[in-house]
Design a protein around this motif. Structure first.
Motif, PDB file in Angstrom:
ATOM      1  N   UNK A  66       8.292 -27.228   0.116  1.00  0.00           N
ATOM      2  CA  UNK A  66       9.294 -26.447   2.054  1.00  0.00           C
ATOM      3  C   UNK A  66       9.018 -25.720   1.481  1.00  0.00           C
ATOM      4  N   UNK A  67       9.582 -24.959   0.182  1.00  0.00           N
ATOM      5  CA  UNK A  67       9.955 -23.712  -0.031  1.00  0.00           C
ATOM      6  C   UNK A  67       8.638 -22.420   0.198  1.00  0.00           C
ATOM      7  N   UNK A  68       7.543 -22.772  -1.103  1.00  0.00           N
ATOM      8  CA  UNK A  68       6.486 -22.870  -0.316  1.00  0.00           C
ATOM      9  C   UNK A  68       5.222 -22.742   1.124  1.00  0.00           C
ATOM     10  N   UNK A  69       5.826 -23.655   2.538  1.00  0.00           N
ATOM     11  CA  UNK A  69       5.723 -23.808   3.772  1.00  0.00           C
ATOM     12  C   UNK A  69       6.839 -22.818   4.066  1.00  0.00           C
ATOM     13  N   UNK A  70       7.715 -22.482   3.883  1.00  0.00           N
ATOM     14  CA  UNK A  70       8.322 -21.290   4.514  1.00  0.00           C
ATOM     15  C   UNK A  70       7.950 -19.614   4.352  1.00  0.00           C
ATOM     16  N   UNK A  71       6.819 -19.493   2.893  1.00  0.00           N
ATOM     17  CA  UNK A  71       6.129 -18.225   2.390  1.00  0.00           C
ATOM     18  C   UNK A  71       5.285 -17.845   3.408  1.00  0.00           C
ATOM     19  N   UNK A  72       4.709 -19.471   3.376  1.00  0.00           N
ATOM     20  CA  UNK A  72       3.187 -19.670   3.936  1.00  0.00           C
ATOM     21  C   UNK A  72       3.528 -19.407   5.963  1.00  0.00           C
ATOM     22  N   UNK A  73       4.054 -19.551   5.857  1.00  0.00           N
ATOM     23  CA  UNK A  73       4.622 -19.598   7.489  1.00  0.00           C
ATOM     24  C   UNK A  73       5.175 -18.052   7.593  1.00  0.00           C
ATOM     25  N   UNK A  74       5.852 -17.703   7.007  1.00  0.00           N
ATOM     26  CA  UNK A  74       6.360 -16.340   7.293  1.00  0.00           C
ATOM     27  C   UNK A  74       5.326 -15.317   6.916  1.00  0.00           C
ATOM     28  N   UNK A  91       1.130 -11.826   8.869  1.00  0.00           N
ATOM     29  CA  UNK A  91      -0.004 -11.442   9.234  1.00  0.00           C
ATOM     30  C   UNK A  91      -0.619 -10.937  10.808  1.00  0.00           C
ATOM     31  N   UNK A  92      -0.446 -11.803  11.556  1.00  0.00           N
ATOM     32  CA  UNK A  92      -1.132 -11.579  13.066  1.00  0.00           C
ATOM     33  C   UNK A  92      -0.015 -10.833  14.289  1.00  0.00           C
ATOM     34  N   UNK A  93       1.149  -9.924  12.757  1.00  0.00           N
ATOM     35  CA  UNK A  93       1.558  -8.440  14.267  1.00  0.00           C
ATOM     36  C   UNK A  93       1.466  -7.287  13.139  1.00  0.00           C
ATOM     37  N   UNK A  94       1.134  -7.391  11.451  1.00  0.00           N
ATOM     38  CA  UNK A  94       0.881  -6.377  11.050  1.00  0.00           C
ATOM     39  C   UNK A  94      -0.635  -5.774  10.590  1.00  0.00           C
ATOM     40  N   UNK A  95      -0.886  -4.841   9.959  1.00  0.00           N
ATOM     41  CA  UNK A  95      -1.836  -4.329   9.328  1.00  0.00           C
ATOM     42  C   UNK A  95      -2.014  -4.170   8.163  1.00  0.00           C
ATOM     43  N   UNK A  96      -2.871  -4.999   7.551  1.00  0.00           N
ATOM     44  CA  UNK A  96      -3.135  -5.097   6.072  1.00  0.00           C
ATOM     45  C   UNK A  96      -4.132  -4.067   5.340  1.00  0.00           C
ATOM     46  N   UNK A  97      -4.883  -3.495   6.057  1.00  0.00           N
ATOM     47  CA  UNK A  97      -5.331  -2.250   6.105  1.00  0.00           C
ATOM     48  C   UNK A  97      -5.142  -0.640   5.991  1.00  0.00           C
ATOM     49  N   UNK A  98      -3.624  -0.665   6.655  1.00  0.00           N
ATOM     50  CA  UNK A  98      -2.444  -0.196   6.821  1.00  0.00           C
ATOM     51  C   UNK A  98      -1.084  -0.205   5.167  1.00  0.00           C
ATOM     52  N   UNK A  99      -1.024  -1.260   4.434  1.00  0.00           N
ATOM     53  CA  UNK A  99      -0.495  -1.011   4.022  1.00  0.00           C
ATOM     54  C   UNK A  99      -1.489  -0.748   2.617  1.00  0.00           C
ATOM     55  N   UNK A 147       6.587  -0.102  -7.276  1.00  0.00           N
ATOM     56  CA  UNK A 147       6.330   0.149  -6.213  1.00  0.00           C
ATOM     57  C   UNK A 147       6.686  -0.462  -4.897  1.00  0.00           C
ATOM     58  N   UNK A 148       7.493   1.072  -3.974  1.00  0.00           N
ATOM     59  CA  UNK A 148       7.953   0.928  -2.398  1.00  0.00           C
ATOM     60  C   UNK A 148       7.503  -0.133  -1.328  1.00  0.00           C
ATOM     61  N   UNK A 149       6.412  -0.040  -1.777  1.00  0.00           N
ATOM     62  CA  UNK A 149       5.153  -0.244  -0.692  1.00  0.00           C
ATOM     63  C   UNK A 149       5.297  -1.974  -0.154  1.00  0.00           C
ATOM     64  N   UNK A 150       5.570  -2.994  -0.667  1.00  0.00           N
ATOM     65  CA  UNK A 150       5.533  -3.881  -0.659  1.00  0.00           C
ATOM     66  C   UNK A 150       6.535  -3.689   0.240  1.00  0.00           C
ATOM     67  N   UNK A 151       8.214  -3.677  -0.560  1.00  0.00           N
ATOM     68  CA  UNK A 151       9.468  -3.392   0.591  1.00  0.00           C
ATOM     69  C   UNK A 151       8.988  -2.931   1.584  1.00  0.00           C
ATOM     70  N   UNK A 152       8.892  -1.779   1.976  1.00  0.00           N
ATOM     71  CA  UNK A 152       8.689  -0.830   3.063  1.00  0.00           C
ATOM     72  C   UNK A 152       8.133  -1.989   4.451  1.00  0.00           C
ATOM     73  N   UNK A 153       6.773  -2.881   3.914  1.00  0.00           N
ATOM     74  CA  UNK A 153       6.079  -3.725   5.255  1.00  0.00           C
ATOM     75  C   UNK A 153       7.037  -4.271   5.290  1.00  0.00           C
ATOM     76  N   UNK A 154       7.486  -5.669   4.802  1.00  0.00           N
ATOM     77  CA  UNK A 154       8.403  -6.750   4.692  1.00  0.00           C
ATOM     78  C   UNK A 154       9.774  -6.556   4.053  1.00  0.00           C
ATOM     79  N   UNK A 155      10.712  -5.988   4.738  1.00  0.00           N
ATOM     80  CA  UNK A 155      11.618  -5.342   3.917  1.00  0.00           C
ATOM     81  C   UNK A 155      13.608  -7.016   3.570  1.00  0.00           C
ATOM     82  N   UNK A 156      12.936  -7.645   4.770  1.00  0.00           N
ATOM     83  CA  UNK A 156      13.548  -8.996   4.521  1.00  0.00           C
ATOM     84  C   UNK A 156      13.080 -10.252   3.842  1.00  0.00           C
TER      85      UNK A 156
END
Length: 135
Positions: free
Chosen positions: A76-84, A89-97, A31-40
């Motif tokens: 720490x790893x979970x904190x980094x993913x949580x921060x990301x 979530x504050x700059x993107x649209x879940x409904x668009x995804x 599914x390319x959509x997950x990668x599309x919205x946060x490719x890094x």
């Protein structure tokens, strides 16, 4: 309140299974959509690394009390993913995804909450292990 060793062991298994659920959300990386919205972070390679982290959590399920510093690394790893996720979530649209892919939308709606909850779990386990070591 003390959480039993058995409950903590199950927490490591659950953390691993939650990470491996990315296989379902990404339809096994097709599914390319997950990668599309946060490719890094959420490229197919990134998703594969999430699965690997999940396997790491499961691998210490019976011996977590012997690898307390690794448990801190997990936190720490979970904190980094949580921060990301908070940044995303504050700059993107879940409904668009969600309009492009329901599974990708669900993934983006919940992955950060999951990571932050397991961050708290791993911190709790680490603190408990440090206290036990100091007794």
């Amino acid at each position: 309140m003390t959480i039993s060793h058995k409950f903590i062991s199950r927490g490591f298994i659950l953390a691993g299974l939650m990470n491996m659920s990315v296989l379902i959300f990404s339809n096994y990386f097709t599914n390319p959509v997950i990668s599309k919205y946060d490719p890094d972070v959420m490229s197919n390679f990134g998703l594969l690394m999430i699965v690997i982290w999940g396997l790491a959590y499961i691998s210490v399920e019976k011996v977590y009390d012997k690898v307390r510093w690794l448990v801190l690394v997990f936190a720490i790893e979970k904190l980094i993913y949580g921060y990301n996720w908070i940044q995303w979530i504050t700059t993107s649209s879940v409904s668009e995804v969600y309009e492009e892919s329901a599974m990708a939308g669900i993934f983006y709606a919940i992955y950060g909450v999951n990571d932050l909850l397991f961050c708290i779990f791993f911190i709790y386990v680490f603190i408990r292990l440090v206290k036990a070591k100091n007794k």
